[in-house]
Design a protein around this motif. Sequence first.
Motif, PDB file in Angstrom:
ATOM      1  N   GLY A 167      64.838  57.952  69.493  1.00 55.12           N
ATOM      2  CA  GLY A 167      64.760  57.232  70.760  1.00 55.12           C
ATOM      3  C   GLY A 167      63.750  56.109  70.704  1.00 55.12           C
ATOM      4  O   GLY A 167      62.636  56.286  70.203  1.00 55.12           O
ATOM      5  N   VAL A 168      64.132  54.935  71.229  1.00 55.96           N
ATOM      6  CA  VAL A 168      63.252  53.759  71.254  1.00 55.96           C
ATOM      7  C   VAL A 168      63.423  53.033  72.591  1.00 55.96           C
ATOM      8  O   VAL A 168      64.399  53.246  73.309  1.00 55.96           O
ATOM      9  CB  VAL A 168      63.574  52.773  70.106  1.00 55.96           C
ATOM     10  CG1 VAL A 168      63.343  53.414  68.752  1.00 55.96           C
ATOM     11  CG2 VAL A 168      65.005  52.253  70.223  1.00 55.96           C
ATOM     12  N   MET A 169      62.469  52.155  72.904  1.00 60.67           N
ATOM     13  CA  MET A 169      62.598  51.284  74.070  1.00 60.67           C
ATOM     14  C   MET A 169      63.530  50.129  73.758  1.00 60.67           C
ATOM     15  O   MET A 169      63.404  49.490  72.718  1.00 60.67           O
ATOM     16  CB  MET A 169      61.230  50.726  74.474  1.00 60.67           C
ATOM     17  CG  MET A 169      60.424  51.615  75.386  1.00 60.67           C
ATOM     18  SD  MET A 169      58.863  50.805  75.844  1.00 60.67           S
ATOM     19  CE  MET A 169      59.469  49.479  76.900  1.00 60.67           C
ATOM     20  N   LYS A 170      64.421  49.856  74.678  1.00 58.42           N
ATOM     21  CA  LYS A 170      65.408  48.788  74.503  1.00 58.42           C
ATOM     22  C   LYS A 170      64.743  47.412  74.482  1.00 58.42           C
ATOM     23  O   LYS A 170      63.839  47.128  75.262  1.00 58.42           O
ATOM     24  CB  LYS A 170      66.429  48.843  75.647  1.00 58.42           C
ATOM     25  CG  LYS A 170      67.547  47.833  75.550  1.00 58.42           C
ATOM     26  CD  LYS A 170      68.661  48.147  76.531  1.00 58.42           C
ATOM     27  CE  LYS A 170      68.218  48.057  77.967  1.00 58.42           C
ATOM     28  NZ  LYS A 170      69.337  48.289  78.908  1.00 58.42           N
ATOM     29  N   SER A 181      62.926  48.920  68.457  1.00 58.27           N
ATOM     30  CA  SER A 181      64.365  48.957  68.200  1.00 58.27           C
ATOM     31  C   SER A 181      64.706  48.188  66.927  1.00 58.27           C
ATOM     32  O   SER A 181      65.464  48.672  66.073  1.00 58.27           O
ATOM     33  CB  SER A 181      65.120  48.355  69.398  1.00 58.27           C
ATOM     34  OG  SER A 181      66.500  48.297  69.134  1.00 58.27           O
ATOM     35  N   THR A 182      64.128  47.003  66.792  1.00 61.15           N
ATOM     36  CA  THR A 182      64.362  46.186  65.589  1.00 61.15           C
ATOM     37  C   THR A 182      63.918  46.922  64.337  1.00 61.15           C
ATOM     38  O   THR A 182      64.627  46.946  63.316  1.00 61.15           O
ATOM     39  CB  THR A 182      63.611  44.856  65.703  1.00 61.15           C
ATOM     40  OG1 THR A 182      64.035  44.173  66.888  1.00 61.15           O
ATOM     41  CG2 THR A 182      63.873  43.965  64.494  1.00 61.15           C
ATOM     42  N   GLN A 183      62.738  47.529  64.398  1.00 58.40           N
ATOM     43  CA  GLN A 183      62.193  48.248  63.246  1.00 58.40           C
ATOM     44  C   GLN A 183      63.049  49.461  62.885  1.00 58.40           C
ATOM     45  O   GLN A 183      63.297  49.737  61.701  1.00 58.40           O
ATOM     46  CB  GLN A 183      60.758  48.676  63.539  1.00 58.40           C
ATOM     47  CG  GLN A 183      59.783  47.518  63.629  1.00 58.40           C
ATOM     48  CD  GLN A 183      58.449  47.929  64.237  1.00 58.40           C
ATOM     49  OE1 GLN A 183      58.216  49.102  64.538  1.00 58.40           O
ATOM     50  NE2 GLN A 183      57.572  46.955  64.431  1.00 58.40           N
ATOM     51  N   GLU A 197      51.769  58.697  57.969  1.00 59.65           N
ATOM     52  CA  GLU A 197      51.785  57.421  57.255  1.00 59.65           C
ATOM     53  C   GLU A 197      51.572  56.270  58.234  1.00 59.65           C
ATOM     54  O   GLU A 197      52.075  56.308  59.369  1.00 59.65           O
ATOM     55  CB  GLU A 197      53.124  57.222  56.536  1.00 59.65           C
ATOM     56  CG  GLU A 197      53.442  58.283  55.501  1.00 59.65           C
ATOM     57  CD  GLU A 197      54.847  58.129  54.943  1.00 59.65           C
ATOM     58  OE1 GLU A 197      55.394  56.996  55.006  1.00 59.65           O
ATOM     59  OE2 GLU A 197      55.409  59.129  54.458  1.00 59.65           O
ATOM     60  N   GLN A 198      50.846  55.242  57.803  1.00 60.51           N
ATOM     61  CA  GLN A 198      50.749  54.035  58.612  1.00 60.51           C
ATOM     62  C   GLN A 198      51.912  53.119  58.251  1.00 60.51           C
ATOM     63  O   GLN A 198      52.129  52.821  57.087  1.00 60.51           O
ATOM     64  CB  GLN A 198      49.430  53.305  58.366  1.00 60.51           C
ATOM     65  CG  GLN A 198      49.266  52.076  59.250  1.00 60.51           C
ATOM     66  CD  GLN A 198      48.008  51.290  58.953  1.00 60.51           C
ATOM     67  OE1 GLN A 198      47.899  50.664  57.896  1.00 60.51           O
ATOM     68  NE2 GLN A 198      47.059  51.322  59.868  1.00 60.51           N
ATOM     69  N   PHE A 199      52.675  52.699  59.239  1.00 56.47           N
ATOM     70  CA  PHE A 199      53.763  51.764  58.960  1.00 56.47           C
ATOM     71  C   PHE A 199      53.960  50.808  60.127  1.00 56.47           C
ATOM     72  O   PHE A 199      53.661  51.110  61.270  1.00 56.47           O
ATOM     73  CB  PHE A 199      55.060  52.484  58.604  1.00 56.47           C
ATOM     74  CG  PHE A 199      55.579  53.469  59.608  1.00 56.47           C
ATOM     75  CD1 PHE A 199      56.676  53.176  60.395  1.00 56.47           C
ATOM     76  CD2 PHE A 199      54.983  54.719  59.750  1.00 56.47           C
ATOM     77  CE1 PHE A 199      57.169  54.082  61.300  1.00 56.47           C
ATOM     78  CE2 PHE A 199      55.480  55.646  60.651  1.00 56.47           C
ATOM     79  CZ  PHE A 199      56.571  55.323  61.437  1.00 56.47           C
ATOM     80  N   PHE A 200      54.428  49.622  59.771  1.00 54.77           N
ATOM     81  CA  PHE A 200      54.584  48.509  60.700  1.00 54.77           C
ATOM     82  C   PHE A 200      53.306  48.223  61.496  1.00 54.77           C
ATOM     83  O   PHE A 200      53.357  48.116  62.730  1.00 54.77           O
ATOM     84  CB  PHE A 200      55.766  48.733  61.652  1.00 54.77           C
ATOM     85  CG  PHE A 200      57.104  48.588  61.005  1.00 54.77           C
ATOM     86  CD1 PHE A 200      57.535  47.350  60.555  1.00 54.77           C
ATOM     87  CD2 PHE A 200      57.944  49.683  60.848  1.00 54.77           C
ATOM     88  CE1 PHE A 200      58.787  47.204  59.953  1.00 54.77           C
ATOM     89  CE2 PHE A 200      59.190  49.551  60.247  1.00 54.77           C
ATOM     90  CZ  PHE A 200      59.616  48.312  59.798  1.00 54.77           C
ATOM     91  N   PRO A 201      52.142  48.114  60.815  1.00 55.00           N
ATOM     92  CA  PRO A 201      50.949  47.696  61.558  1.00 55.00           C
ATOM     93  C   PRO A 201      51.179  46.314  62.146  1.00 55.00           C
ATOM     94  O   PRO A 201      51.796  45.453  61.504  1.00 55.00           O
ATOM     95  CB  PRO A 201      49.850  47.672  60.490  1.00 55.00           C
ATOM     96  CG  PRO A 201      50.575  47.473  59.205  1.00 55.00           C
ATOM     97  CD  PRO A 201      51.891  48.183  59.362  1.00 55.00           C
TER      98      PRO A 201
END
Length: 281
Positions: A149-152, A157-159, A223-227
Amino acid sequence: MKNKSMFIGAIVGGLLLAGCSKQSEPTADSAAPAAEKRLVTVGSDLTFPPYEYLKDGVPSGVSVEIMEKIAEVDGSYKADWVDTRWANLIPGLKGEKYDILFSSMYITPERLEQIDMIPYYKTDISLLVRHDSKLAPKGPNDLCGAVVGVMKGTAFSTQAHEISAKNCVANGKKALMIREFETSPQTTQALLAHAVEIQYDDAAVMKAAETNLAGKVKITSTEQFFPTVGGIGIRKGDTETYKLVEEGLNRIKASGEYEEILTAYGLKAPTEEDIAAVMNK
């Protein structure tokens, strides 16, 4: 990405001179009404704790506190918060419905093509699951085949779609099943209702959800991702508002108040290298 008081006029000094046969004439300063501060309209999606949200109907959170301090140190204006949904923010700014966007908006090349942005915090992603879930995703590679689930209309969403294509499908794994919702709280409700298995969202937002819903949800990512770096949105060409906000932000940085606010919410200021990376400088 979503208060205030008016000055009271001075008491007439002549009233203090009890027993005098002649009342003192009011001075020019005491007779003049106090100047009313002008309003600067701030568009924000006030559904995104701890950044910006409504607490008992009052705008609250880290973004709100920073904006209020910026206005306070200037002294000539006050923020007039307008709660709106995420999809309305950039169109509303471009259409002059708002003067400023202050809604924990990530700085991306696509957004910089439409609006100017002033960096003010750094964050990354966390993954939230139900407390009784058998899933324990540590990072993006653990999302393959899951219902996420993600915010529209957000970077989340892109990630998520990028992870599905590059980390999963390209490596022969199942794609993510991505479901989008209008707000972060709605996404969390979907998680609790078993409509999604994992919530993909901002790290500070997921920490707030874990705290507020203790025993119901938990963060499993390590894990750190998309900082990324979040910024304040200003309409292109509006140099006056840009300078107003930038100068106010620099002043609260110098006073230490900016760092105090970020620290209180477990956030960090972006480094010069972080800013250069997102601003393409």
